[in-house]
Design a protein around this motif. Structure first.
Motif, PDB file in Angstrom:
ATOM      1  N   GLN A 261       0.822  -1.212   0.000  1.00  0.00           N
ATOM      2  CA  GLN A 261       0.000   0.000   0.000  1.00  0.00           C
ATOM      3  C   GLN A 261       0.857   1.264   0.000  1.00  0.00           C
ATOM      4  O   GLN A 261       0.553   2.236  -0.705  1.00  0.00           O
ATOM      5  CB  GLN A 261      -0.913   0.003   1.242  1.00  0.00           C
ATOM      6  CG  GLN A 261      -1.896   1.167   1.289  1.00  0.00           C
ATOM      7  CD  GLN A 261      -2.810   1.230   0.075  1.00  0.00           C
ATOM      8  OE1 GLN A 261      -3.402   0.223  -0.319  1.00  0.00           O
ATOM      9  NE2 GLN A 261      -2.898   2.410  -0.542  1.00  0.00           N
TER      10      GLN A 261
ATOM     11  N   LYS B 214       2.325   1.795  -3.460  1.00  0.00           N
ATOM     12  CA  LYS B 214       1.276   2.338  -4.324  1.00  0.00           C
ATOM     13  C   LYS B 214       1.041   3.818  -4.026  1.00  0.00           C
ATOM     14  O   LYS B 214       0.873   4.644  -4.944  1.00  0.00           O
ATOM     15  CB  LYS B 214      -0.015   1.541  -4.124  1.00  0.00           C
ATOM     16  CG  LYS B 214      -1.148   1.955  -5.053  1.00  0.00           C
ATOM     17  CD  LYS B 214      -2.402   1.122  -4.787  1.00  0.00           C
ATOM     18  CE  LYS B 214      -3.555   1.596  -5.657  1.00  0.00           C
ATOM     19  NZ  LYS B 214      -4.808   0.851  -5.371  1.00  0.00           N
ATOM     20  N   SER B 215       1.056   4.179  -2.749  1.00  0.00           N
ATOM     21  CA  SER B 215       0.839   5.570  -2.334  1.00  0.00           C
ATOM     22  C   SER B 215       1.958   6.482  -2.844  1.00  0.00           C
ATOM     23  O   SER B 215       1.715   7.634  -3.209  1.00  0.00           O
ATOM     24  CB  SER B 215       0.751   5.672  -0.805  1.00  0.00           C
ATOM     25  OG  SER B 215      -0.369   4.958  -0.321  1.00  0.00           O
TER      26      SER B 215
ATOM     27  N   GLU C   5       1.286   7.199  -6.470  1.00  0.00           N
ATOM     28  CA  GLU C   5       0.160   8.139  -6.572  1.00  0.00           C
ATOM     29  C   GLU C   5       0.587   9.554  -6.187  1.00  0.00           C
ATOM     30  O   GLU C   5       0.189  10.538  -6.826  1.00  0.00           O
ATOM     31  CB  GLU C   5      -0.986   7.674  -5.671  1.00  0.00           C
ATOM     32  CG  GLU C   5      -1.685   6.408  -6.176  1.00  0.00           C
ATOM     33  CD  GLU C   5      -2.705   5.880  -5.181  1.00  0.00           C
ATOM     34  OE1 GLU C   5      -2.752   6.399  -4.037  1.00  0.00           O
ATOM     35  OE2 GLU C   5      -3.451   4.937  -5.541  1.00  0.00           O
ATOM     36  N   LYS C   6       1.403   9.652  -5.144  1.00  0.00           N
ATOM     37  CA  LYS C   6       1.866  10.967  -4.689  1.00  0.00           C
ATOM     38  C   LYS C   6       2.780  11.603  -5.736  1.00  0.00           C
ATOM     39  O   LYS C   6       2.735  12.816  -5.975  1.00  0.00           O
ATOM     40  CB  LYS C   6       2.608  10.825  -3.352  1.00  0.00           C
ATOM     41  CG  LYS C   6       3.020  12.147  -2.714  1.00  0.00           C
ATOM     42  CD  LYS C   6       1.829  13.054  -2.441  1.00  0.00           C
ATOM     43  CE  LYS C   6       0.939  12.537  -1.336  1.00  0.00           C
ATOM     44  NZ  LYS C   6      -0.153  13.486  -1.023  1.00  0.00           N
TER      45      LYS C   6
ATOM     46  N   GLU D 158       2.533  11.222  -8.927  1.00  0.00           N
ATOM     47  CA  GLU D 158       1.633  11.723  -9.975  1.00  0.00           C
ATOM     48  C   GLU D 158       0.943  12.999  -9.537  1.00  0.00           C
ATOM     49  O   GLU D 158       0.821  13.957 -10.308  1.00  0.00           O
ATOM     50  CB  GLU D 158       0.608  10.641 -10.334  1.00  0.00           C
ATOM     51  CG  GLU D 158       1.216   9.437 -11.030  1.00  0.00           C
ATOM     52  CD  GLU D 158       0.216   8.304 -11.226  1.00  0.00           C
ATOM     53  OE1 GLU D 158      -0.878   8.364 -10.612  1.00  0.00           O
ATOM     54  OE2 GLU D 158       0.531   7.370 -11.988  1.00  0.00           O
ATOM     55  N   ASP D 159       0.474  13.029  -8.289  1.00  0.00           N
ATOM     56  CA  ASP D 159      -0.248  14.201  -7.769  1.00  0.00           C
ATOM     57  C   ASP D 159       0.633  15.448  -7.760  1.00  0.00           C
ATOM     58  O   ASP D 159       0.196  16.537  -8.153  1.00  0.00           O
ATOM     59  CB  ASP D 159      -0.751  13.931  -6.347  1.00  0.00           C
ATOM     60  CG  ASP D 159      -1.915  12.950  -6.327  1.00  0.00           C
ATOM     61  OD1 ASP D 159      -2.518  12.730  -7.409  1.00  0.00           O
ATOM     62  OD2 ASP D 159      -2.210  12.376  -5.257  1.00  0.00           O
TER      63      ASP D 159
ATOM     64  N   LYS E 156       1.159  17.096 -11.220  1.00  0.00           N
ATOM     65  CA  LYS E 156      -0.014  17.400 -12.048  1.00  0.00           C
ATOM     66  C   LYS E 156      -0.068  18.870 -12.439  1.00  0.00           C
ATOM     67  O   LYS E 156      -0.267  19.215 -13.598  1.00  0.00           O
ATOM     68  CB  LYS E 156      -1.297  17.005 -11.296  1.00  0.00           C
ATOM     69  CG  LYS E 156      -1.782  15.605 -11.633  1.00  0.00           C
ATOM     70  CD  LYS E 156      -3.059  15.290 -10.895  1.00  0.00           C
ATOM     71  CE  LYS E 156      -3.485  13.833 -11.145  1.00  0.00           C
ATOM     72  NZ  LYS E 156      -4.661  13.482 -10.315  1.00  0.00           N
TER      73      LYS E 156
ATOM     74  N   ALA F 267       6.035   9.403 -14.093  1.00  0.00           N
ATOM     75  CA  ALA F 267       5.339  10.058 -12.985  1.00  0.00           C
ATOM     76  C   ALA F 267       6.338  10.579 -11.962  1.00  0.00           C
ATOM     77  O   ALA F 267       7.198   9.843 -11.487  1.00  0.00           O
ATOM     78  CB  ALA F 267       4.386   9.062 -12.313  1.00  0.00           C
TER      79      ALA F 267
END
Length: 324
Positions: A44, A47-48, A51-52, A54-55, A58, A274
């Motif tokens: 997890q 994965k986080s 995601e972070k 990518e965020d 952005k 990313a």
């Protein structure tokens, strides 16, 4: 590329660093205590982190893109060559003064096509940064680049330049050896090269230091790079007598790939992994290679005289102004 444990983080990446530190902690716990299963937690967190990444990228400000372009883990010219090409043969020296370590180049094969690759090279640690002069070439660096371009022209091989410099070296000795003349000569000669020329900004694209290898049939920029006449810090110091306004200067200079493309100064923007190119060297190189290969074929189909004519017209039309 650096392992997750050995990565360096800039201020922008602070939220990612917190997750990475947490991941390290759970991995250490898993090694010490095999009776407890931390697999789900570790998965997890991994994965986080993605995601972070990518965020965070952005919606970046101009200054944040400048920061990413300077990331200490970012891949430099030799790394892109290594990941994109095979059979790279580096060529040294300008046949006049010496070999400038800030400028590298040589023949290599890109998808079976022999090309001449030239670019500024920064160092990966303190010792190498000093050796490479922080990617700031002296006149002999630009003369070496020109020698390699002429060699490529002699054997009818395309030229690809990778731009990543905070500027040409501004020292007294560089001026004494003709820094301005060397850059001007490169611009003049690149206009008239009979072979296809593609230029790519892979990091910092500052001032004449970038232009010295920046004239081509097609110019691309990686997603998190910048290209302008002066760095935000230097602009701030001139206009406001302080570096404190560097973020405002970055916005006003319109130096990001989006601005450059909108102004018609570059032809395309190459996406990055990313979070930036420093997170995945292999993917960053493949994304660039994906853009370069079809461009080379497109340019090769045009006869040399037409290419030169188009190149001259392209640069003659750049810029816009009003007469009052």
């Amino acid at each position: 590329m650096p392992s997750l444990e050995n990565r360096q983080f800039i201020e922008l990446e602070k939220p990612i660093k917190e997750l990475v530190d947490e991941l390290k902690d759970f991995r250490q716990r898993a090694e010490k205590n095999s009776k407890v299963d931390y697999t789900v937690t570790i998965d997890q967190l991994e994965k986080s982190i993605v995601e972070k990444r990518e965020d965070i990228t952005k919606e970046l400000t101009s200054w944040q893109k400048v920061q990413l372009s300077r990331h200490p883990d970012r891949p430099y010219t030799l790394k892109y060559i290594d990941k994109m090409c095979t059979n790279f043969v580096e060529i040294f020296g300008d046949r006049g003064v010496k070999d400038d370590k800030a400028m590298v180049g040589g023949f290599a094969q890109l998808e079976g096509e022999t090309v001449m690759l030239i670019g500024q090279q920064k160092g990966i640690n303190t010792k190498m940064r000093q050796l490479r002069n922080f990617g700031m070439a002296n006149p002999e660096g630009y003369r070496k680049a020109l020698r390699l371009m002429k060699l490529a022209e002699k054997f009818n091989k395309p030229v690809i330049t990778l731009i990543d410099t905070p500027g040409a070296y501004p020292g007294l000795e560089a001026e004494e050896r003709g820094q301005g003349e060397a850059i001007a000569r490169n611009i003049y000669e690149m206009m008239r090269l009979k072979v296809p020329v593609i230029c790519v900004v892979i990091g910092e694209g500052a001032s004449g230091g970038a232009l010295g290898i920046g004239v081509g049939d097609k110019v691309l920029m990686l997603e998190n790079t910048w290209y302008t006449v002066i760095s935000p810090e230097s602009c701030s110091s001139i206009l406001w007598r302080s570096w404190e306004k560097k973020e405002i200067a970055a916005e006003q200079l319109k130096l990001t790939p989006d601005h450059m493309h909108k102004f018609g100064l570059v032809d395309g923007i190459v996406p990055e992994p990313a979070g930036g190119a420093h997170w995945d060297y292999d993917l960053a190189a493949q994304l660039l290679k994906k853009e370069l290969v079809p461009l080379l074929q497109e340019l090769k189909a045009i006869d040399p005289e037409t290419r030169i004519k188009n190149r001259i017209e392209r640069y003659s039309k750049m810029g816009f102004w009003d007469e009052i």
